[in-house]
Write a protein that holds these residues in place. Structure first.
Motif, PDB file in Angstrom:
ATOM      1  N   ASP A 140       0.826  -1.197   0.000  1.00 22.09           N
ATOM      2  CA  ASP A 140       0.000   0.000   0.000  1.00 22.09           C
ATOM      3  C   ASP A 140       0.870   1.261   0.000  1.00 22.09           C
ATOM      4  O   ASP A 140       0.669   2.161  -0.800  1.00 22.09           O
ATOM      5  CB  ASP A 140      -0.887  -0.054   1.252  1.00 22.09           C
ATOM      6  N   ARG A 141       1.842   1.293   0.876  1.00 17.54           N
ATOM      7  CA  ARG A 141       2.692   2.471   1.021  1.00 17.54           C
ATOM      8  C   ARG A 141       4.151   2.018   1.098  1.00 17.54           C
ATOM      9  O   ARG A 141       4.415   0.912   1.586  1.00 17.54           O
ATOM     10  CB  ARG A 141       2.350   3.215   2.326  1.00 17.54           C
TER      11      ARG A 141
ATOM     12  N   GLN B  61       7.368  10.190  -4.569  1.00 16.06           N
ATOM     13  CA  GLN B  61       7.995  10.277  -5.895  1.00 16.06           C
ATOM     14  C   GLN B  61       8.752   8.986  -6.127  1.00 16.06           C
ATOM     15  O   GLN B  61       9.684   8.664  -5.388  1.00 16.06           O
ATOM     16  CB  GLN B  61       8.937  11.484  -5.913  1.00 16.06           C
ATOM     17  N   VAL B  62       8.365   8.249  -7.166  1.00 15.06           N
ATOM     18  CA  VAL B  62       8.940   6.925  -7.348  1.00 15.06           C
ATOM     19  C   VAL B  62       9.832   6.880  -8.602  1.00 15.06           C
ATOM     20  O   VAL B  62       9.513   7.472  -9.636  1.00 15.06           O
ATOM     21  CB  VAL B  62       7.829   5.855  -7.427  1.00 15.06           C
ATOM     22  N   ALA B  63      10.956   6.198  -8.453  1.00 12.56           N
ATOM     23  CA  ALA B  63      11.858   5.972  -9.573  1.00 12.56           C
ATOM     24  C   ALA B  63      12.354   4.529  -9.475  1.00 12.56           C
ATOM     25  O   ALA B  63      12.154   3.862  -8.456  1.00 12.56           O
ATOM     26  CB  ALA B  63      13.037   6.936  -9.538  1.00 12.56           C
TER      27      ALA B  63
ATOM     28  N   ILE C 265      12.798  -0.415  -6.916  1.00 11.21           N
ATOM     29  CA  ILE C 265      11.789   0.613  -7.154  1.00 11.21           C
ATOM     30  C   ILE C 265      11.571   1.289  -5.818  1.00 11.21           C
ATOM     31  O   ILE C 265      11.114   0.662  -4.857  1.00 11.21           O
ATOM     32  CB  ILE C 265      10.491  -0.023  -7.687  1.00 11.21           C
ATOM     33  N   MET C 266      11.978   2.533  -5.754  1.00  6.83           N
ATOM     34  CA  MET C 266      12.016   3.179  -4.448  1.00  6.83           C
ATOM     35  C   MET C 266      11.535   4.623  -4.565  1.00  6.83           C
ATOM     36  O   MET C 266      11.472   5.185  -5.647  1.00  6.83           O
ATOM     37  CB  MET C 266      13.451   3.157  -3.907  1.00  6.83           C
TER      38      MET C 266
ATOM     39  N   GLY D  30      13.978   7.131   0.016  1.00  6.54           N
ATOM     40  CA  GLY D  30      14.476   5.843   0.487  1.00  6.54           C
ATOM     41  C   GLY D  30      13.440   4.798   0.826  1.00  6.54           C
ATOM     42  O   GLY D  30      13.774   3.692   1.273  1.00  6.54           O
ATOM     43  N   GLY D  31      12.176   5.105   0.609  1.00  8.74           N
ATOM     44  CA  GLY D  31      11.143   4.108   0.887  1.00  8.74           C
ATOM     45  C   GLY D  31      11.197   2.977  -0.137  1.00  8.74           C
ATOM     46  O   GLY D  31      11.481   3.204  -1.307  1.00  8.74           O
TER      47      GLY D  31
END
Lengths: 238, 238, 238, 238, 238, 238
Positions: free
Chosen positions: C205-206, F157-159, F189-190, F194-195
């Protein structure tokens, strides 16, 4: 090799009604080494062609695991279509069950029967029909017990058995090695009290005589009688 | 409405063997308003599973024009798949013909039978089988005449007829309006001398008694006998 | 409801290597209520892209019976295509097994692994991989015993386990009710000595923190160790 | 061999409007040995993209029996898809008919034209269009006679004819043996009063001169004029 | 809105031959906002129907990105089939190119042209043909330069342009907003020296007069002449 | 050949947000020679499974032009199905984006992301995810600017970036020639802070050590940080 039994004797039969814990009705049925998992799934919706009626429907699908057989067969889902044999069999199962269900009394719901062959040694369609009736009976019993249904929509007990001429003699409940050399192959789908639901007889190689067909009918009567006993025991123990 | 005829009488039968000028064998057959174009196409190649043998093969495909019926049905080519009923019927036609052909004597070639229903009023599968035998017979006669075949691979004459219980009485060669209200529907595929090739009997709604099935068999015997006459006349005139 | 066990404890595991009598290798594996039938089929032919080499191949297919789940799902063969999830999983199984097989040593033959989910309660892909290795090991053992193979092409023992964060805490081998509420779901496919074959972690989800991922890795190490024990016992008893 | 006729002469034309007893309109049309069964089926429903309008629609499907041709072709329903040529032709037929129908005046209903080639000797698409107009005209006449339609939605009479350069000379209405050696192949779809609906000209092998195209146009004018006569006679006699 | 230009003027044309670094020939062609990527791929193998000959083949495939258009369309790969329009266009591109290639001189190899529409504002098929010739020319030049081919198999320069009647006046190279209201839409595929390869003219709504068709032809002559210039410049600069 | 850069350095990155004039958001992104066109299409309708909710949805489709690669691959639309790799990748893109979107805040609408690979030199899936976020961000900005959305549904923001072990050393952002010889291939995919959204690591040939995996993670952290910069610049300039 045929394991030793009489010409009018069924292969060892077993029915396990607890193999699947989610389905409303279940029967893992074995005719000798043939093993078919039959489940009955109740859904509170009608097929499109029954909209605006109060009738229900019973339908069936049939499949075979790729390695159910002596050598691996293809996976129908991977090929992207069900073969002709699969389509024939699942239509037959559906018709056979609907012949003993009062669809009005079933009310506006559907019961889907799934017959999946886990191991195949001849007679998968007859095992599937015989097991499907058990799964259907259990699912309906649950609907009756829950009060969803007030009266029983099942009006007959159906079983099915194959027989054929092998080496010139009639034989009941053929295993694969027998079936593949039979001169005539017949499937009888009947009720426990002798009612005829469907008869399919095919001369495999050359036309046969009508009295050969009649000899098979006699074997089938005994087979259906015995299978009906197994079915009742399984339902009683479920 | 059933046009007036006896319970054991066929609908008007006609067979035109000249409708298609390209096929090696052809029969445009009518059972009443049902009209099926049967062609036999000879190809000098074997199906893959017969490679490295000297055997031949006979196969069949079945189709129905979208407006063959009272209301338009879909086109299978447009839907992208053949329906279950189509698959069942074309397998049945192929099996029935192979039961009267010595595939060794046919040699390493294939005969494809195409049965296309131009107009449908019940009994399309029985008309298709009956007409296919005519188309096959003509195609084989041509191979014999041309010296491609030295001996005749056809070992029997096959025809097919439907019958059923309508309003409690047995009836031969059902038209659509009769078929849709029949309590039992049976198709008998037999040779002209009474050999059994395939029997399919289905109780449409409720199980029936075995003696009802036997009453249908009696009607079928007469129907097959009469159809065989029409077939022989058509082949003789071709 | 989760049946009572520790956060780092596997569900009850069982492996039955005799369920299918025809396959060269078989494992009916249970992770709790999840039950997957894995068979290994040996064929003495190569896939097209290996022609003219001496290498073999190991491939896998995955399927789920329609009523394996709490409510009935569709049948992929009837829909005419395999879903995206199915395709993903079967590619994963194949890759995982090939990572521990020396394809040169296997020689010019193919082993097809079929993983069919008979009952699904979470973790079907990890059960499938773990059981597939057992089926493959048994099939290879048979080839070694028969002298078809001179040396063992299997160079590692692979097992797989899922883990996730549920209610903020890491948990091993999730059942369906846990998996569906997990904040992160990870599958670790590893060898019994800690080698990494494939890692897939997905924040449901997150986005999550890296140290959460590391906590799952620690659980997985224990799970893989325990599963490897079950595998060895099953193979030894086969 | 071309049967003897003038370069600007059509092959023998016949139109039978009684071949199919169920369709609202029917024309079995022959251009020489090419024979196409065209039926018009009226349905009191609109296609999805016209919902919430008062407009109707006319659409067409095209098919060819496997043995319509000199050698047997495959069956599109069995292959599971319509070929590119089939798709092109059926779109062309639909467009051509819609160009002469006032879809507003047709009202919220659909007319499906089915063109099935029973025998093919070149020019199947032009025969199909010419016959389809007849079937459509008869179906619309019936709707007018029944009072379903108050005014005639057909605003033109459309026919189609092929022509090409063969051995350097322009030729009308090519049969297969001519078509396959033509240097340019053109189809003209026009109204009986010279209106242009669709023109398709293709240089088969090498680019041609514009005046060659113009020579074909001149032939087509005559062919369309003659076909329109046949159409009117067929409708009048229906 | 139509950007301001004369009725016989092309939209702004650009051709980029360096967009794709892997293809043997490439042209990213723009007709106004329409942008099509054309690549030519040379493969040293023949299609099956040319086996045992010395001939080569040129074929084409066409596709459109889902969001090439003002509103998103479906993805053909996801739907599982190419639509009728796609099939029509790709067959047209292939035929048009083969009309200017000496397939014997090409020798036993295949050139596959891929035309993918990145942005669509009308005229995608004419842009595709015009760009494909450039990609093909560059690929052939490379084969000549490498000595794979000794003589040039290209015997003509082909371009294509659309034109139509909008608001009663003839207009060259229609953009989408014009095309969708045109009374007649025609595509001319011609060689730079006036040879006719394919002409397709369709009255969108009602039959038109022949002199309207001739007015379009005149516009097309100019358009083809101008496009041929752009093609030559692009090839020269490649 | 790898163009000269440090082991922890990305290939040259570019993002063009104006390539497609119709899509609500667009990013033509290049990672070295890999070039992917990402478009975001907003539709004011929900997918069926969200009916009767106020939630929106973000989904993705992925495709590759046939000649994006060094040698031509088949066209999925022509083959009639999307391959397993395509299905895997498009599911991954969709999941990755949904992990940073508050679907409640998006409201009852759908955003379809199309990722079409125009040229492929490794890392197409990571480029696709990185570019898709840009297209999505631009489309959402437009909805915010138009007042359709009151609050921003994007919560991160995902990259994405690939890395692997090549010749025993860890390397960031592999091109095709590197990827095909990598011992381990991982995609991270983060989020820019850093998530963790998804981690996929696959030992290509043999199991690897966990510390090798950790070395890749370190490279990925740098790559994600750098890509996030490029994304922000592209959005700011759009």
């Amino acid at each position: 090799m045929r394991e030793i039994r009489q010409a009018d004797e069924l292969r060892p039969i077993s029915i396990d009604t607890s193999f699947n814990r989610y389905a409303e009705g279940c029967a893992l049925i074995s005719f000798g080494h043939t093993r078919v998992l039959c489940t009955a799934s109740v859904e509170e919706k009608q097929p499109p062609f029954l909209r605006n009626t109060e009738k229900g429907w019973v339908t069936a699908e049939y499949g075979m695991l790729p390695r159910a057989t002596h050598t691996r067969g293809g996976r129908e889902a991977a090929r992207g279509k069900q073969g002709g044999r699969t389509v024939e069999i699942q239509r037959l199962i559906g018709r056979s069950l609907r012949a003993v269900v009062d669809l009005e009394a079933l009310g506006p719901r559907s019961i889907s029967i799934d017959c999946d062959v886990l191991q195949a040694d001849g007679g998968t369609r007859t095992a599937a029909i015989t097991g499907s009736w058990v799964a259907l009976r259990i699912a309906i019993n649950r609907l009756l017990a829950e009060g969803v249904l007030k009266s029983d929509p099942i009006i007959g007990q159906v079983a099915a058995v194959s027989c054929g001429f092998v080496d010139g003699a009639p034989l009941l409940d053929l295993q694969y090695s027998e079936d593949s050399q039979a001169e005539m192959d017949a499937n009888f789908i009947m009720t426990e009290d002798g009612g005829v639901i469907e008869v399919q007889a095919t001369a495999e190689d050359r036309p046969l005589h009508w009295d050969q067909f009649m000899a098979l009918k006699k074997l089938a009567d005994k087979g259906i009688h015995d299978l009906a006993e197994y079915q009742r025991s399984a339902v009683a123990a479920a």
